[in-house]
Design a protein around this motif. Sequence first.
Motif, PDB file in Angstrom:
ATOM      1  N   MET A  15       0.888  -1.058   0.130  1.00 48.04           N
ATOM      2  CA  MET A  15      -0.082  -0.003  -0.048  1.00 48.04           C
ATOM      3  C   MET A  15       0.880   1.161  -0.035  1.00 48.04           C
ATOM      4  O   MET A  15       1.985   1.345   0.709  1.00 48.04           O
ATOM      5  CB  MET A  15      -1.090   0.309   1.312  1.00 48.04           C
ATOM      6  N   SER A  16       0.420   2.288  -0.748  1.00 48.11           N
ATOM      7  CA  SER A  16       1.073   3.537  -0.771  1.00 48.11           C
ATOM      8  C   SER A  16       0.082   4.756  -1.082  1.00 48.11           C
ATOM      9  O   SER A  16      -1.173   4.225  -1.389  1.00 48.11           O
ATOM     10  CB  SER A  16       2.214   3.459  -1.747  1.00 48.11           C
TER      11      SER A  16
ATOM     12  N   GLU B 218      -4.983   5.969  -0.637  1.00 49.34           N
ATOM     13  CA  GLU B 218      -4.277   4.667  -0.495  1.00 49.34           C
ATOM     14  C   GLU B 218      -4.241   3.993  -1.725  1.00 49.34           C
ATOM     15  O   GLU B 218      -5.565   3.537  -2.304  1.00 49.34           O
ATOM     16  CB  GLU B 218      -4.552   3.837   0.717  1.00 49.34           C
ATOM     17  N   VAL B 219      -3.575   3.338  -2.388  1.00 53.68           N
ATOM     18  CA  VAL B 219      -3.465   2.530  -3.705  1.00 53.68           C
ATOM     19  C   VAL B 219      -2.755   1.171  -3.372  1.00 53.68           C
ATOM     20  O   VAL B 219      -1.731   1.144  -2.682  1.00 53.68           O
ATOM     21  CB  VAL B 219      -3.110   3.309  -4.840  1.00 53.68           C
ATOM     22  N   THR B 220      -3.174   0.195  -4.074  1.00 53.57           N
ATOM     23  CA  THR B 220      -2.245  -1.235  -3.789  1.00 53.57           C
ATOM     24  C   THR B 220      -1.377  -1.125  -4.979  1.00 53.57           C
ATOM     25  O   THR B 220      -1.515  -0.337  -6.026  1.00 53.57           O
ATOM     26  CB  THR B 220      -3.431  -2.298  -3.882  1.00 53.57           C
ATOM     27  N   ASP B 221      -0.526  -2.035  -4.981  1.00 51.41           N
ATOM     28  CA  ASP B 221       0.550  -1.969  -6.193  1.00 51.41           C
ATOM     29  C   ASP B 221      -0.031  -2.117  -7.597  1.00 51.41           C
ATOM     30  O   ASP B 221       0.604  -1.842  -8.565  1.00 51.41           O
ATOM     31  CB  ASP B 221       1.613  -2.969  -6.093  1.00 51.41           C
ATOM     32  N   ASP B 222      -0.962  -3.059  -7.533  1.00 50.62           N
ATOM     33  CA  ASP B 222      -1.674  -3.308  -8.933  1.00 50.62           C
ATOM     34  C   ASP B 222      -2.584  -2.090  -9.470  1.00 50.62           C
ATOM     35  O   ASP B 222      -2.848  -2.055 -10.559  1.00 50.62           O
ATOM     36  CB  ASP B 222      -2.607  -4.325  -9.088  1.00 50.62           C
ATOM     37  N   GLU B 223      -2.922  -0.958  -8.602  1.00 47.78           N
ATOM     38  CA  GLU B 223      -3.511   0.086  -8.980  1.00 47.78           C
ATOM     39  C   GLU B 223      -2.608   1.302  -9.505  1.00 47.78           C
ATOM     40  O   GLU B 223      -3.048   2.220 -10.254  1.00 47.78           O
ATOM     41  CB  GLU B 223      -4.377   0.897  -7.853  1.00 47.78           C
ATOM     42  N   GLN B 224      -1.443   1.178  -9.268  1.00 49.93           N
ATOM     43  CA  GLN B 224      -0.158   2.177  -9.752  1.00 49.93           C
ATOM     44  C   GLN B 224      -0.033   1.891 -11.044  1.00 49.93           C
ATOM     45  O   GLN B 224       0.413   2.814 -11.880  1.00 49.93           O
ATOM     46  CB  GLN B 224       0.931   2.279  -8.834  1.00 49.93           C
TER      47      GLN B 224
END
Length: 109
Positions: free
Chosen positions: A1-2, A103-109
């Motif tokens: 998460m980032s 907040e986004v998960t790695d697959d959303e970036q």
Amino acid sequence: MSNKIIRLESLSLMDHDDDRNDGGIFQTTRLIEVGHPYDEPHFKTVYDGSYRRLVERHSDRDVVSIDFIRDPSDSDGNCYMVRLKDGHELFLPMHAFISESKEVTDDEQ
């Protein structure tokens, strides 16, 4: 998460028309949002045969992403970089905007 910046908001003071000598100033909120046109809406006068009217128009310079970066050329070393669909990059002063992120998960970036 980032965290990913999705929107910048800034309060601006703007003259209300093209006459720069009238002293008329008002406050407006400037928004820069991922997925939306960068340019503020602006109005063009068109003549439709019987009278003149104002129509809103946008540019096609959509915002692709907004990033917080270290910029040694800025006074405090920090700024926002706004990438536009047309390939341009804008460097905006950090102190002039309030950012909104999600907040986004790695697959959303």
